[in-house]
Design a protein around this motif. Structure first.
Motif, PDB file in Angstrom:
ATOM      1  N   VAL A 205       0.864  -1.187   0.000  1.00 52.63           N
ATOM      2  CA  VAL A 205       0.000   0.000   0.000  1.00 52.63           C
ATOM      3  C   VAL A 205       0.900   1.236   0.000  1.00 52.63           C
ATOM      4  O   VAL A 205       1.388   1.652   1.054  1.00 52.63           O
ATOM      5  CB  VAL A 205      -0.930   0.017   1.232  1.00 52.63           C
ATOM      6  N   PRO A 206       1.157   1.820  -1.181  1.00 49.18           N
ATOM      7  CA  PRO A 206       2.058   2.970  -1.249  1.00 49.18           C
ATOM      8  C   PRO A 206       1.565   4.117  -0.358  1.00 49.18           C
ATOM      9  O   PRO A 206       0.370   4.418  -0.324  1.00 49.18           O
ATOM     10  CB  PRO A 206       2.014   3.370  -2.732  1.00 49.18           C
ATOM     11  N   GLY A 207       2.478   4.714   0.378  1.00 51.05           N
ATOM     12  CA  GLY A 207       2.140   5.872   1.197  1.00 51.05           C
ATOM     13  C   GLY A 207       1.762   5.542   2.625  1.00 51.05           C
ATOM     14  O   GLY A 207       1.808   6.417   3.480  1.00 51.05           O
ATOM     15  N   TRP A 208       1.372   4.302   2.888  1.00 56.68           N
ATOM     16  CA  TRP A 208       0.983   3.908   4.251  1.00 56.68           C
ATOM     17  C   TRP A 208       2.177   3.285   4.974  1.00 56.68           C
ATOM     18  O   TRP A 208       3.039   2.681   4.352  1.00 56.68           O
ATOM     19  CB  TRP A 208      -0.162   2.888   4.221  1.00 56.68           C
ATOM     20  N   TYR A 209       2.196   3.427   6.285  1.00 59.12           N
ATOM     21  CA  TYR A 209       3.190   2.701   7.077  1.00 59.12           C
ATOM     22  C   TYR A 209       3.079   1.206   6.771  1.00 59.12           C
ATOM     23  O   TYR A 209       2.018   0.711   6.363  1.00 59.12           O
ATOM     24  CB  TYR A 209       2.994   2.965   8.570  1.00 59.12           C
ATOM     25  N   SER A 286       7.395  11.139   2.269  1.00 58.86           N
ATOM     26  CA  SER A 286       6.151  11.397   2.982  1.00 58.86           C
ATOM     27  C   SER A 286       5.063  10.603   2.294  1.00 58.86           C
ATOM     28  O   SER A 286       5.046  10.507   1.061  1.00 58.86           O
ATOM     29  CB  SER A 286       5.817  12.888   2.954  1.00 58.86           C
ATOM     30  N   GLY A 287       4.164  10.025   3.052  1.00 57.01           N
ATOM     31  CA  GLY A 287       3.014   9.338   2.467  1.00 57.01           C
ATOM     32  C   GLY A 287       1.831  10.266   2.287  1.00 57.01           C
ATOM     33  O   GLY A 287       0.783   9.852   1.783  1.00 57.01           O
ATOM     34  N   GLU A 288       2.006  11.534   2.692  1.00 58.40           N
ATOM     35  CA  GLU A 288       0.863  12.466   2.694  1.00 58.40           C
ATOM     36  C   GLU A 288       0.926  13.481   1.566  1.00 58.40           C
ATOM     37  O   GLU A 288      -0.060  14.153   1.290  1.00 58.40           O
ATOM     38  CB  GLU A 288       0.804  13.163   4.059  1.00 58.40           C
ATOM     39  N   GLY A 289       2.085  13.565   0.920  1.00 63.65           N
ATOM     40  CA  GLY A 289       2.234  14.514  -0.180  1.00 63.65           C
ATOM     41  C   GLY A 289       3.669  14.509  -0.652  1.00 63.65           C
ATOM     42  O   GLY A 289       4.514  13.839  -0.052  1.00 63.65           O
TER      43      GLY A 289
END
Lengths: 368, 368
Positions: A205-209, A286-289
């Motif tokens: 799951v790209p971007g998630w821990y 960063s997984g948020e941006g």
């Protein structure tokens, strides 16, 4: 909330997993530190982390997935349940996604008080190219029914945590599961998955821990009520204390790390380098941006580093900063900012499970 | 003995690397435990350990050997010095040798008092097939001169240990260097060496603890006086105390390990399994002779296990023992014997650097 109740009841035992402590490191934490691998920081030089250097956290044992014939089940709130072996999966369209994965508990051992769990220092991270079938493609083939709210992923790894016997399982909200870049991966950096990274198949799951990217995947279950398994409902929460219902951990917070310059001392890992020009370098993600800036602190003075373009929206980007090192003791640091405006803190915000740590790294160096 | 003097002088610093302690685990030991990887015991199921599960100890940083053109120098007391690149080495005859490597300090964290260094628990081991040029072939090409007593191997990894700045270097007596199975390896399990295992070239000395198998090899120097470098003269000694000149560590002592049966608890790693028949299994190895027997202790009663033939004289052999598990608490153990008559001790002999530990493993299980 039966699991949480059990979890808190056992607080009389010492050492109690999950319970924060100001005491010394325990034998249990050392045992976890030797089982679970982190990425030596000099591997930040590489765009892709080789499998043996990429971080690995296994809650239980690496399952013996070579031993029996394997197949993946897709079931639950779908029109057409599927059962696929690896050969069948490999006939489906494949994508390759470069992804930086980080353990949600990375940095935990540096917290005061320190939650008793896997005692990461800074290095619970890595970046790989994951190849496999888009999850959305498989879900489209199975035809998700209206009313589906989540998709539950169950691995072959089994054990006991917080008093609960379980196979490792996590869910994703349906909107995340349908993202085009969520992949059921059977290759890592172009080779079959190594055993410790989920052979024969894992979710990425790209971007998630990393806890979302279930390894040794056995089943995909589309559900119409939210999943309440241990790893979803009890573990991986931002909590202020044991009584706080908390907020689920999801996307990776902005972070950067530096390749410590110079040479190390074997035991203390203190760094020594000659005076003169040196190229400081590291990675930020960063997984948020998107990462928008990295600043390097040199004895408390912040200087903007040069950022390179990442291999993809969820892969780390390289940063560099030339520095002319003067003789003496210096403290180097780095902190990144992403497109949401989030910046790494200079002091760590504490939470009960030690999740989502992203304090700016500090590296002490002696310049000769 | 300037190095030893320096080493002892710094004993006033706390924590002092090398100095035994009865205190709690230190942050420095945790940092080493997260950098250096050990082999999760469930990987004992496999004949060959995949690169990412094989143990790794790097004294300093993994050097950046991709960055510059590499060549190997063969020099010193030889008729003809050689300078070879990787392509040239690959044109020489190659052998493939299956070898079990173990860190000489494996088990150190279990000692009381505990030497302050890499805090291995039990898992500093692994087995791989190493492919490359026999060292003896290259030495024959260079034509060793009469009077040669040792061969010194120097790696690209640099740092500070015991107050001494150094590149990692070790020597072998000439008779060991001329053994036909000592290999300059450029492949591990059929693939290029991973960075952490010594890319592009490493030495592999079958039967010896891992410190002899110098990684990131840069030079081979035939010498006429014994080598006195830090890793030879100070480190890797069996010493009773800091003042004892000690005995050099060389061959791997007889040892066996077991795959812990059942499923683990995440934090405590305690094992739970259902009652009924279970096949206990593990591996045994010795650098001093063939493994002749493995006994499994079940609640203190020793039973002889079945031994399989190893892949080679210096590769571990698999052992199995069927057990009918009764409900309750049990303690399992294993101990091996080799052809020299050496058997694993039931209580660990202590030495100052925590070297050559081979106490019988104990595994507590709860049978339901």
């Amino acid at each position: 909330m039966k699991q949480i109740y059990k979890h808190r009841q056992s607080a009389r035992l010492a050492p109690h997993p999950g319970e924060p402590t100001t005491g010394p490191l325990t034998a249990e934490e050392l045992q976890l530190a030797v089982r679970n691998h982190s990425m030596p920081l000099e591997a930040l030089r590489r765009d892709l982390t080789p499998p043996g250097l990429h971080y690995v956290l296994t809650h239980f044992d690496i399952p013996d997935t070579d031993a029996a014939p394997w197949h993946l089940q897709v079931k639950g709130a779908v029109e057409r349940s599927l059962e696929l072996n690896l050969a069948a999966l490999k006939r489906d369209p494949a994508i390759t996604v470069p992804v930086t994965l980080e353990c949600a508990g990375n940095g935990r051992s540096l917290l005061k008080p320190r939650p008793l769990s896997q005692p990461w220092v800074l290095e619970g991270v890595g970046t790989a190219e994951w190849t496999g079938v888009p999850l959305a493609y498989l879900l489209a083939k199975a035809r998700v029914l209206p009313g589906a709210v989540e998709v539950v992923f169950t691995g072959a790894d089994a054990g006991i945590q917080g008093g609960v016997r379980q196979q490792y399982a996590r869910s994703l909200p349906i909107r995340e599961a349908l993202r085009p870049d969520v992949v059921l991966a059977y290759k890592m950096n172009g080779s079959d998955l190594p055993p410790q990274h989920g052979y024969p198949l894992r979710l990425v799951v790209p971007g998630w821990y990393g806890m979302a990217s279930v390894k040794w995947l056995q089943s995909i279950d589309v559900v119409t009520v939210p999943f309440e398994g241990f790893q979803q409902k009890v573990a991986y929460k931002y909590q202020d204390n044991a009584d706080d219902a908390g907020v689920p951990v999801s996307r990776i917070r902005i972070r950067s790390l530096m390749v410590p310059p110079g040479i190390p001392d074997f035991f203390y890992r203190k760094r020594v380098l000659p005076h003169g020009p040196v190229m400081l370098q590291g990675r930020a993600w960063s997984g948020e941006g998107a990462v928008t800036a990295v600043e390097v602190g040199i004895d408390g003075q912040w200087v903007t580093a040069h950022l390179e373009k990442p291999a993809g929206p969820f892969a780390w980007c390289k940063w560099t900063l030339p520095w002319v090192a003067d003789p003496g003791e210096h403290e180097l640091s780095c902190r990144a900012t992403d497109s949401t405006g989030a910046t790494q803190p200079l002091a760590q915000n504490w939470n009960y499970q030690g999740m989502g740590n992203n304090v700016a790294q500090r590296v002490s160096v002696t310049v000769e």
